[in-house]
Design an enzyme around this catalytic site. Structure first.
Site, PDB file in Angstrom:
ATOM      1  N   ARG A   1      24.430  69.052  89.025  1.00  0.00           N
ATOM      2  CA  ARG A   1      25.303  69.203  87.854  1.00  0.00           C
ATOM      3  C   ARG A   1      25.644  70.668  87.610  1.00  0.00           C
ATOM      4  NH1 ARG A   1      22.020  66.469  83.036  1.00  0.00           N
ATOM      5  NH2 ARG A   1      24.120  66.126  82.238  1.00  0.00           N
TER       6      ARG A   1
ATOM      7  N   GLY B   1      34.224  68.800  81.613  1.00  0.00           N
ATOM      8  CA  GLY B   1      34.962  68.186  82.717  1.00  0.00           C
ATOM      9  C   GLY B   1      35.639  69.157  83.663  1.00  0.00           C
TER      10      GLY B   1
ATOM     11  N   MET C   1      34.215  71.416  85.656  1.00  0.00           N
ATOM     12  CA  MET C   1      33.524  71.625  86.922  1.00  0.00           C
ATOM     13  C   MET C   1      32.916  70.306  87.393  1.00  0.00           C
ATOM     14  SD  MET C   1      31.977  75.393  86.600  1.00  0.00           S
ATOM     15  CE  MET C   1      31.133  75.046  85.100  1.00  0.00           C
TER      16      MET C   1
ATOM     17  N   ARG D   1      23.690  69.665  73.399  1.00  0.00           N
ATOM     18  CA  ARG D   1      24.328  70.964  73.155  1.00  0.00           C
ATOM     19  C   ARG D   1      24.922  70.920  71.759  1.00  0.00           C
ATOM     20  NH1 ARG D   1      29.109  69.546  77.330  1.00  0.00           N
ATOM     21  NH2 ARG D   1      29.913  67.807  76.173  1.00  0.00           N
TER      22      ARG D   1
ATOM     23  N   HIS E   1      37.762  62.636  77.804  1.00  0.00           N
ATOM     24  CA  HIS E   1      38.192  64.007  78.062  1.00  0.00           C
ATOM     25  C   HIS E   1      39.217  64.490  77.034  1.00  0.00           C
ATOM     26  CE1 HIS E   1      40.906  66.961  80.001  1.00  0.00           C
ATOM     27  NE2 HIS E   1      39.739  67.526  80.246  1.00  0.00           N
TER      28      HIS E   1
ATOM     29  N   ARG F   1      58.403  92.439  48.144  1.00  0.00           N
ATOM     30  CA  ARG F   1      59.595  93.132  48.654  1.00  0.00           C
ATOM     31  C   ARG F   1      60.744  92.927  47.680  1.00  0.00           C
ATOM     32  NH1 ARG F   1      58.040  89.495  52.326  1.00  0.00           N
ATOM     33  NH2 ARG F   1      56.784  90.197  54.085  1.00  0.00           N
TER      34      ARG F   1
ATOM     35  N   ARG G   1      57.251  97.111  46.396  1.00  0.00           N
ATOM     36  CA  ARG G   1      57.857  98.112  47.275  1.00  0.00           C
ATOM     37  C   ARG G   1      59.301  98.349  46.849  1.00  0.00           C
ATOM     38  NH1 ARG G   1      58.341  96.841  53.575  1.00  0.00           N
ATOM     39  NH2 ARG G   1      59.913  95.376  52.821  1.00  0.00           N
TER      40      ARG G   1
ATOM     41  N   GLU H   1      53.468 104.127  57.268  1.00  0.00           N
ATOM     42  CA  GLU H   1      54.028 103.376  58.400  1.00  0.00           C
ATOM     43  C   GLU H   1      54.686 104.271  59.435  1.00  0.00           C
ATOM     44  OE1 GLU H   1      57.065 100.718  56.910  1.00  0.00           O
ATOM     45  OE2 GLU H   1      57.424 102.017  55.206  1.00  0.00           O
TER      46      GLU H   1
ATOM     47  N   SER I   1      49.149 101.963  51.503  1.00  0.00           N
ATOM     48  CA  SER I   1      49.133 100.635  52.104  1.00  0.00           C
ATOM     49  C   SER I   1      49.699 100.782  53.505  1.00  0.00           C
ATOM     50  CB  SER I   1      49.970  99.673  51.270  1.00  0.00           C
ATOM     51  OG  SER I   1      50.061  98.450  51.951  1.00  0.00           O
TER      52      SER I   1
ATOM     53  N   GLY J   1      51.531  99.944  56.564  1.00  0.00           N
ATOM     54  CA  GLY J   1      52.544  99.018  57.055  1.00  0.00           C
ATOM     55  C   GLY J   1      52.422  98.990  58.564  1.00  0.00           C
ATOM     56  N   THR J   2      51.537  98.116  59.049  1.00  0.00           N
ATOM     57  CA  THR J   2      51.181  98.207  60.472  1.00  0.00           C
ATOM     58  C   THR J   2      52.257  97.658  61.403  1.00  0.00           C
ATOM     59  OG1 THR J   2      49.867  96.233  60.089  1.00  0.00           O
ATOM     60  CG2 THR J   2      48.684  98.317  60.247  1.00  0.00           C
ATOM     61  N   ASN J   3      53.231  96.909  60.867  1.00  0.00           N
ATOM     62  CA  ASN J   3      54.327  96.484  61.745  1.00  0.00           C
ATOM     63  C   ASN J   3      55.102  97.703  62.212  1.00  0.00           C
ATOM     64  OD1 ASN J   3      53.513  93.959  61.031  1.00  0.00           O
ATOM     65  ND2 ASN J   3      55.223  93.566  59.652  1.00  0.00           N
ATOM     66  N   ASP J   4      55.551  98.506  61.247  1.00  0.00           N
ATOM     67  CA  ASP J   4      56.308  99.692  61.612  1.00  0.00           C
ATOM     68  C   ASP J   4      55.426 100.741  62.279  1.00  0.00           C
ATOM     69  OD1 ASP J   4      59.083  99.569  61.215  1.00  0.00           O
ATOM     70  OD2 ASP J   4      58.754  99.381  59.064  1.00  0.00           O
TER      71      ASP J   4
ATOM     72  N   CYS K   1      49.362  95.872  54.654  1.00  0.00           N
ATOM     73  CA  CYS K   1      50.287  94.805  54.267  1.00  0.00           C
ATOM     74  C   CYS K   1      51.111  94.298  55.443  1.00  0.00           C
ATOM     75  CB  CYS K   1      51.185  95.277  53.137  1.00  0.00           C
ATOM     76  SG  CYS K   1      52.224  96.661  53.590  1.00  0.00           S
TER      77      CYS K   1
ATOM     78  N   TYR L   1      41.364  96.491  50.779  1.00  0.00           N
ATOM     79  CA  TYR L   1      41.858  95.113  50.820  1.00  0.00           C
ATOM     80  C   TYR L   1      42.770  94.892  52.020  1.00  0.00           C
ATOM     81  CZ  TYR L   1      46.341  96.843  49.067  1.00  0.00           C
ATOM     82  OH  TYR L   1      47.526  97.510  48.942  1.00  0.00           O
TER      83      TYR L   1
HETATM   84  P1  ADP Z   1      29.672  67.291  82.411  1.00  0.00           P
HETATM   85  O1  ADP Z   1      29.177  68.665  82.162  1.00  0.00           O
HETATM   86  O2  ADP Z   1      31.051  67.249  82.942  1.00  0.00           O
HETATM   87  O3  ADP Z   1      29.412  66.401  81.250  1.00  0.00           O
HETATM   88  P2  ADP Z   1      27.303  66.252  83.628  1.00  0.00           P
HETATM   89  O4  ADP Z   1      26.541  67.154  84.505  1.00  0.00           O
HETATM   90  O5  ADP Z   1      26.797  66.087  82.255  1.00  0.00           O
HETATM   91  O6  ADP Z   1      28.806  66.727  83.629  1.00  0.00           O
HETATM   92  O7  ADP Z   1      27.364  64.877  84.377  1.00  0.00           O
HETATM   93  C1  ADP Z   1      28.349  63.899  84.256  1.00  0.00           C
HETATM   94  C2  ADP Z   1      27.753  62.561  83.951  1.00  0.00           C
HETATM   95  O8  ADP Z   1      26.751  62.191  84.862  1.00  0.00           O
HETATM   96  C3  ADP Z   1      27.125  62.571  82.592  1.00  0.00           C
HETATM   97  O9  ADP Z   1      27.584  61.491  81.862  1.00  0.00           O
HETATM   98  C4  ADP Z   1      25.660  62.437  82.839  1.00  0.00           C
HETATM   99  O10 ADP Z   1      25.050  61.649  81.868  1.00  0.00           O
HETATM  100  C5  ADP Z   1      25.577  61.777  84.226  1.00  0.00           C
HETATM  101  N1  ADP Z   1      24.376  62.276  84.919  1.00  0.00           N
HETATM  102  C6  ADP Z   1      24.171  63.548  85.307  1.00  0.00           C
HETATM  103  N2  ADP Z   1      22.935  63.680  85.833  1.00  0.00           N
HETATM  104  C7  ADP Z   1      22.351  62.479  85.773  1.00  0.00           C
HETATM  105  C8  ADP Z   1      21.058  61.987  86.161  1.00  0.00           C
HETATM  106  N3  ADP Z   1      20.136  62.779  86.673  1.00  0.00           N
HETATM  107  N4  ADP Z   1      20.792  60.692  85.944  1.00  0.00           N
HETATM  108  C9  ADP Z   1      21.738  59.895  85.413  1.00  0.00           C
HETATM  109  N5  ADP Z   1      22.957  60.292  85.024  1.00  0.00           N
HETATM  110  C10 ADP Z   1      23.270  61.575  85.209  1.00  0.00           C
HETATM  111 MG    MG Z   2      27.716  66.197  80.337  1.00  0.00          MG
HETATM  112 MG    MG Z   3      58.425  99.074  57.087  1.00  0.00          MG
END
Ligand code: ADP
Ligand code: MG
Ligand code: MG
Length: 918
Positions: free
Chosen positions: A100, A109, A111, A368, A486, A593, A652, A780, A799, A801-804, A866, A886
């Site tokens: 992974r 998604g 990588m 996460r 996704h 203005r 102004r 400005e 004040s 006048g950062t545009n100008d 401003c 301000y």
């Molecule tokens: P992403 O970062 O794109 O979510 P993941 O590394 O989490 O990719 O993996 C994609 C899917 O594969 C996830 O839904 C995850 O639960 C599943 N998966 C990854 N590793 C395992 C594992 N060791 N056993 C079962 N499912 C896995």
């Molecule tokens: Mg994942």
């Molecule tokens: Mg001006």
């Protein structure tokens, strides 16, 4: 000692922890935390992480690995084998792993992941034995491996770019579809072990045909192939474009996680799912998620089957017929529920988790901090403060300015929405309303948006290749996928209006149209989405702003208000704008203005008088015109000062060059000539006299007042008389008279004489003792910053006048920058448009000098900004850091400026603490 490139986790222990995201990537660090932290020790399948250092090494050494790596991987693998009592590649009791990706910041998604690594013709019998004789399961796992491996490792990582629809995965999917078709079945789950065995054979043949190589049926080769593919995917096209959009540096690199496979597809006592500790769509404080019985993780994310809700809080019109996890597996649900509670308490934030259930046993595969949209972000913060999970400072740091911006975004006007019937309903994945013309491909979305069109991207389901089109679109609508698909994930991250899983829609990509219950909508047709409810409407419905009823927003802004140091003012030219900004908590007007009254609604009469003034030839003529104009100016100013009762209002004096106001239409010209009693020839002559080659650097601002003192005098009189009248009415006016386009103190001295005289006259006329006010200037012109000490002897406030100031500091005409800026950005000559965010290196230096010298000239000099930059979060932070009093910005940016100002205080504190520790 050799450098440590591999970190193990599992069995209640871990080498790493959550704080090591830079080294282990987000996924690896959190797997270690879940597995090893003494308060957690959750059921995480054991595994190990190859650090981001390996990735960095890989790219700086012609895609090779550090020499210590192999041995370290072998050792880590050995300890997993011990824990699992299985062996990688062992025919009778094989260990399978997933490979992974996982960068510091999650890139959903973008990588690659390869599952079931280690499964080969040789190890198949062993896995069948482990699965209690379930052959079907094993061949399903095998076909998934072959599919993923050929796609990810053999095609993508090898840099092969197949034609649309001819990618190896698509080709293999078609083989599988054919088999299903033959069986007359729809779902993957209907395929038998024999079918799958046959499919695997066909897969291998096709792979050889298309890619010219055998699928590697050898465990170690698979493992290293997978690892290499993850590293290669860091520089895949979509990962790169995602990084551009999100501002993630290319140097970071990704980690690779190798982890024991657990199987959610071992039968009906197995499942996999994704969940959030709170609802990421609206912040509702309930466990929220989706799961699929008898499936592997990728199935949920890919939106292949409609997932079921884990509990009643997760039900929608879409999935309410499906059985919840709470009902289907009550014991597991309880265990999962307890874990998510612990995780949230541990991390003090909403967690996004992946879990898998293998034969009635729960495993945690990922956690996460969960992405959320703006409304949810604010709601969670306010709730978590109440729950004492976080302090208010943490809450303020957690909401990003762009998330707050979402709360200020338009929604469909409820009046019109109520009288329209949606043509389709789906899941509300991204909030707010949006209208646009339908496009069916990401490329079209990008192309149409470039032409200035508003588009809505409609897809069967989105995939990571679509991100740029999703970005370019106003909103996204998909036919398939759940709240964790996704499209939903990406849209939520951006706070973009999005509806997913709109199953009534059938997209005909080739025909550039879609069918909904017999109705057809074509490319270019207008539709409107309500991403908060999940409703899609035909046509373009009117929008309105949603901020009025949002008490949560107001509470949050109040907290920001208790932390910030900068004052937040607004740029407002009308009483309406002024009171809108007051609602958001603006503490005054930083720019009113005077000239706005000559534009737009109700401007006919004052504009005519102004024109008369401009075309006048003698002092007498001009004075008459000015007298006529006076009551209009006074009324206008009075209304706005009144709306800001007690708060300062910076007014102004007339700024633009006069020729801007000379009429162009014949009829208006004739009318003017008649009024002035001159013929058209004379009028044209006078108008031509006003012509300038460089009007923006011409006869404007204070220069007008120097040549026509009566013009400035009239405006100053209007300001003082309006204030005097307000005082008589019991109000507390506080005008600040601002002279624009000043480059030298003598210009100001010239005007101060006028102001003093009129002030005395007005006091006498109204019989009052004082009117609280200030006399100051806009800074400005670059020269003004350098002689700011002298200017400040007369000016009571500055004040910027950062545009100008940006325009003149760079020598870039703001109106003509379009010709070269794109190239400058592309070539990296400028990091960004200096009119959007203050160029801190150059223009910022001018500002610093201006403030420093200004305050030398006058202690306690009030300093503000401003220009448009006053609403840009990074510029606000800069203004805080250089000690302004301000910032001022348009009414709708006031909340954002307020948040940015509070965050500037907290970030400063953090930085100081870090310095102290060192
Ligand atoms: P992403 O970062 O794109 O979510 P993941 O590394 O989490 O990719 O993996 C994609 C899917 O594969 C996830 O839904 C995850 O639960 C599943 N998966 C990854 N590793 C395992 C594992 N060791 N056993 C079962 N499912 C896995
Ligand atoms: Mg994942
Ligand atoms: Mg001006």
């Amino acid at each position: 000692m050799a450098k440590k490139y591999v970190y193990s986790f599992g069995g209640g222990k871990a080498d790493g922890n959550e704080s090591m995201k830079n080294l282990l990537g987000g996924k690896g660090a959190n797997l270690a935390e879940m597995a090893g932290h003494k308060d957690l020790k959750l059921p995480v399948p054991p595994g190990f992480t190859l650090t981001t250092d390996v990735c960095v090494y890989y790219y700086s050494n012609k895609r090779s690995y550090p020499k210590e790596l192999k041995e370290q991987v072998n050792k880590a693998l050995l300890s997993v084998e011990k824990l699992m009592e299985r062996k990688f590649g062992d025919p009778s009791n094989p260990l399978l792993v997933s490979v992974r990706s996982g960068a510091r910041k999650s890139m959903p998604g973008m990588m690659e992941t390869v599952l079931n690594v280690g499964l080969t013709e040789k190890t198949i019998p062993g896995l069948i034995k482990q699965a209690g004789g379930n052959e079907r399961f094993v061949y399903d796992a095998y076909r998934r491996l072959i599919m993923m491996y050929s796609d990810v490792v053999m095609e993508k990582a090898a840099g092969i770019e197949p034609k649309e629809d001819m990618g190896i995965r698509k080709q293999l999917e078609r083989i599988m579809d054919e088999s299903k078709h033959k069986r007359g079945s729809k779902a993957d789950t209907d395929l038998t072990a024999e079918d799958l065995k046959d499919i695997c054979k066909k897969f291998k043949i096709r792979i050889k045909e298309v890619l010219g190589k055998e699928f590697p049926d050898e465990p170690m080769q698979q493992l290293w192939g997978g690892i290499g593919a993850v590293f290669a995917s860091w520089n895949g096209k979509r990962a790169i474009s995602y990084r551009r959009i999100e501002g993630i540096p290319d140097e970071w690199g990704t980690a690779v996680n190798v982890q024991t496979m657990v199987f959610g597809n071992m039968g009906n006592d197995s499942a996999t799912g994704v969940a959030f500790t709170r609802n990421p769509g609206n912040g509702d404080p309930h466990f929220y998620g989706e799961y699929l019985i008898n499936a592997q993780g990728e199935d949920v994310v890919a939106g292949i089957r409609t997932p079921a809700p884990i509990n009643t809080f997760s039900q929608s019109t879409h999935n309410k017929e499906l059985v919840t996890l709470e009902k289907a597996m009550p014991k597991i649900y309880k265990e999962l529920f307890a874990i998510q509670e612990r995780l949230e308490r541990h991390y003090h934030d909403m967690q996004d988790i992946e879990f898998t259930i293998e034969k009635g046993r729960l495993f945690m595969l990922q956690c996460r901090v969960g992405k959320r949209n703006g409304p949810a972000a604010v709601r969670m913060c306010m709730d978590m403060i109440k729950e004492k999970l976080i302090k208010k400072e943490e809450a303020v740091l957690r909401v990003t300015p762009s998330q707050l911006d979402e709360l200020l975004h338009p929604i469909i006007d409820p009046k019109f929405e109520a009288s329209n019937k949606p043509f389709a309903k789906g899941l509300p994945a991204g909030p707010g309303g949006a209208s646009g013309q339908i496009v069916f491909t990401a490329a079209d979305a990008v192309a149409w948006a470039k032409e200035g069109k508003k588009v809505i991207l409609v897809r069967e389901e989105t995939n990571p290749e679509d991100v740029e089109g999703m970005r370019a679109a106003q909103a996204i609508l998909t036919a398939r996928g759940g709240m964790t698909s996704h499209a939903a994930l990406v849209a939520r991250g951006w706070g973009k209006c999005c509806i997913v899983g709109c199953s009534a829609i059938h997209v005909d990509l080739a025909g550039r149209k879609m069918n909904i219950d017999g109705k057809t909508l074509k490319e270019g047709d207008w539709i409107t989405l309500n991403g908060t409810k999940g409703n899609a409407y035909e046509g373009q419905l009117p929008m309105m702003d949603a901020t009025k009823e949002n008490s949560m927003l107001m509470d949050f802004l109040k907290i920001c208000g208790t932390i910030k140091k900068l004052g937040i003012r607004t740029n407002a030219d009308t009483p309406e704008d002024a009171s809108k900004a007051r609602q958001f908590g603006a503490e005054g007007i930083g720019l009113f203005r005077t000239e706005h009254m000559f534009y737009g609604k109700g401007s006919d009469e004052p504009l005519f008088l102004l024109r008369k003034m401009i075309i006048s030839n003698t002092l007498d003529e001009r004075k008459k015109a000015i007298e006529g104009l006076f009551p209009y100016v006074k009324k206008d100013i009075k209304g706005t000062i009144a709306a800001m009762d007690g708060f300062p209002v910076v007014i102004r004096l007339l700024d633009p060059p006069l020729h801007e106001f000379v009429p162009r239409e014949q009829e208006k010209l004739e009318q003017l000539a008649k009024e002035l009693n001159i013929n058209m020839e004379e009028l044209t002559r006078r108008a031509n006299n006003l012509h300038e080659s460089n009007p923006m650097m011409g006869h404007r601002g204070v220069r007008l007042g120097v040549t026509y003192p009566e013009v400035s005098a009239m405006q100053i009189r209007a300001i003082f008389e309006a204030s005097a009248e307000l005082i008589k009415e019991g109000k507390k006016p506080y005008p600040e008279i601002m002279v624009p386009v000043v480059c030298d103190v003598k210009e100001l001295e010239d005007h101060l004489v006028i102001a003093k005289q009129i002030y005395a006259e007005v006091l006498a006329k109204y019989g009052i003792k004082t009117i609280k006010h200030m006399f100051g200037t806009m800074i400005e012109i670059p020269r003004a910053t350098l002689v700011a000490d002298k200017i400040a002897t007369v000016a009571q406030f500055f004040s910027f006048g950062t545009n100008d100031l940006t325009q003149m500091g760079f020598g870039f005409s703001r109106d003509d920058i379009g010709g070269f800026l794109p190239e400058y950005l592309k070539k990296g000559i400028l990091p960004e448009d200096p009119f959007q965010s203050i160029d801190q290196e150059g223009i910022g230096e001018l500002i610093k000098i201006g403030i420093e010298r200004g305050r030398k000239g006058r202690k306690g000099l009030e300093v503000g900004i401003c220009g448009e930059h006053g609403g840009d979060p990074r510029s606000v932070e800069f203004c805080h850091n250089v000690g302004m009093d301000y910032v001022s910005c348009s009414p709708f940016r006031v909340p954002i400026a307020k948040l940015a100002a509070a965050q500037a205080v907290l970030k400063n504190k953090k930085n100081k603490n870090i310095k102290k520790k060192k």
